[in-house]
Motif scaffolding. Structure first.
Motif, mmCIF file in Angstrom:
data_model
loop_
_atom_site.group_PDB
_atom_site.id
_atom_site.type_symbol
_atom_site.label_atom_id
_atom_site.label_comp_id
_atom_site.label_asym_id
_atom_site.label_seq_id
_atom_site.Cartn_x
_atom_site.Cartn_y
_atom_site.Cartn_z
ATOM 1 N N PHE A 97 33.056 40.887 40.394
ATOM 2 C CA PHE A 97 34.252 41.320 39.680
ATOM 3 C C PHE A 97 35.193 42.088 40.623
ATOM 4 N N VAL A 98 34.640 42.943 41.449
ATOM 5 C CA VAL A 98 35.446 43.736 42.376
ATOM 6 C C VAL A 98 36.136 42.822 43.397
ATOM 7 N N GLN A 99 35.464 41.750 43.812
ATOM 8 C CA GLN A 99 35.997 40.852 44.828
ATOM 9 C C GLN A 99 37.106 39.945 44.300
ATOM 10 N N ARG A 100 37.126 39.749 42.989
ATOM 11 C CA ARG A 100 38.151 38.866 42.410
ATOM 12 C C ARG A 100 39.546 39.446 42.625
ATOM 13 N N LYS A 101 40.489 38.577 42.885
ATOM 14 C CA LYS A 101 41.872 39.029 43.094
ATOM 15 C C LYS A 101 42.659 38.902 41.822
#
Length: 67
Positions: free
Chosen positions: A63-67
């Motif tokens: 989730f954190v890596q999603r842009k």
């Protein structure tokens, strides 16, 4: 500023805390129900494993890596 390692470590701790809080709530619920009904305690759920914690941490990291 947090490094990638800091973020992953934080997510791992968050996942651990979340899963153990859920586990403790479920154990408390089972104990409370047994006390209220004065009946035999049903088996407690298994504590979260390292694999459970890692899987949740990976979901959070994705989730954190999603842009």
């Amino acid at each position: 500023m947090a490094t990638g390692y800091d973020i992953r470590y934080s997510l791992l701790n968050d996942a651990r805390s979340t899963l153990f809080e859920q586990w403790h709530r479920e154990c408390d619920r089972i104990r409370r129900n047994a006390d209220l009904g004065q009946r035999q305690l049903e088996p407690l759920p298994a504590a979260p494993t390292a694999a459970d914690i890692k899987a949740l941490a990976e979901d959070l990291y994705e989730f954190v890596q999603r842009k």
